[in-house]
Motif scaffolding. Structure first.
Motif, short mmCIF file in Angstrom:
data_model
loop_
_atom_site.label_atom_id
_atom_site.label_comp_id
_atom_site.label_asym_id
_atom_site.label_seq_id
_atom_site.Cartn_x
_atom_site.Cartn_y
_atom_site.Cartn_z
N ARG A 96 1.23 -1.17 -0.29
CA ARG A 96 0.44 -0.12 0.30
C ARG A 96 0.97 1.98 0.07
N GLY A 97 0.34 2.63 -0.72
CA GLY A 97 1.13 3.31 -0.52
C GLY A 97 1.29 4.30 -0.05
N PRO A 98 1.86 5.41 -0.26
CA PRO A 98 1.76 6.78 1.39
C PRO A 98 -0.16 7.15 1.34
N ILE A 99 -1.22 7.08 1.71
CA ILE A 99 -2.54 7.91 2.30
C ILE A 99 -1.80 9.54 2.93
N THR A 111 0.71 12.06 6.36
CA THR A 111 1.16 11.25 5.67
C THR A 111 1.39 9.68 5.87
N THR A 112 0.10 8.25 5.83
CA THR A 112 0.71 7.83 6.63
C THR A 112 0.01 6.22 5.26
N HIS A 114 -0.58 3.63 6.66
CA HIS A 114 -1.90 2.51 7.70
C HIS A 114 -2.93 3.04 7.21
N ALA A 115 -3.50 2.84 7.22
CA ALA A 115 -5.20 2.63 6.63
C ALA A 115 -5.82 3.50 7.69
N THR A 116 -5.69 2.51 8.91
CA THR A 116 -6.81 2.62 10.38
C THR A 116 -6.08 4.45 10.96
N GLN A 117 -5.02 4.91 10.49
CA GLN A 117 -4.34 6.26 11.27
C GLN A 117 -5.55 7.12 10.94
N ASN A 118 -6.10 7.87 12.20
CA ASN A 118 -6.98 8.99 11.50
C ASN A 118 -6.19 10.30 12.09
#
Length: 216
Positions: A96-99, A111-112, A114-118
């Protein structure tokens, strides 16, 4: 094992009978009422048939991870071990690339991967969840019960922390108390707090604070 003829077993509704006479393969075992076949002979024939079928379906393949030769009967086994399968799955899984998203508390861009880091930090996460619990009556009540239960289970720890805090911040606490008592509203509040504390002590121990100090 009781001796019984085939006719008697059939009349009694039994599935097997035993006469004590060996079969053609010299097995002294029970026989089926429906066919008269020996139970042991049938088990041996079934085992041989299963073995032959397994050998006919036996296939040779190699592990795609380490190249080890493995044999499989149904073609479903592709790896020689769970370790090879785990490494292979991890290598085939797309990374997964950076989000880029915003913190739910301060709207700061982060920028993370991890899909769950909010949240940008743990402090903002705690603040947001605390406000979320306050807005939901069910969550607020659940949190309140959890806090009460935790305080009851850690009463001695709380008392120790309170004594340590009072020892480290005694001058500051005294200054705040003097400033509070300097106003009429502060004196009334202090008197109300002291009265509630005395009433709670009497309710718990059955005697007043003064009497308890005299008995020490």
């Amino acid at each position: 094992m009781d001796l019984i003829s085939r006719e008697d077993a059939k009349a009694l509704g039994l599935k097997r009978f035993f006469t004590g006479v060996p079969c053609k393969n010299n097995h002294i075992a029970e026989r089926y009422v429906s066919s008269g076949n020996c139970v042991t002979c049938l088990k041996e024939r079934t085992a041989i048939a299963v073995l032959l079928k397994r050998e006919s379906n036996l296939r040779t393949t190699s592990c795609p991870m380490c190249g080890t030769t493995i044999q499989t009967t149904n073609g479903l086994k592709k790896f020689c071990s769970k370790k090879c399968k785990r490494i292979w799955d991890a290598s085939q899984k797309p990374r997964r690339g950076p989000i880029t998203r915003s913190c739910l508390w301060c709207n700061r861009s982060l920028t993370t991967s991890h899909a769950t880091q909010n949240f940008c930090c743990a402090e903002h996460s705690a603040w947001w969840h605390r406000e979320d619990r306050k807005s939901d009556p069910v969550k607020a009540e659940k949190q309140k019960l959890q806090e009460i239960r935790w305080k009851e289970q850690n009463l001695e720890l709380l008392r120790q922390k309170s004594r340590e805090y009072e020892a480290l911040n005694r001058e500051e606490r005294n200054a705040k108390a003097r400033a509070r008592r300097s106003t009429e509203e502060g004196r009334q509040l202090g008197n109300a707090i002291a009265k509630a504390s005395r009433d709670r002590f009497i309710e718990q121990h059955g005697i007043s604070m003064a009497t308890a100090h005299q008995r020490r």
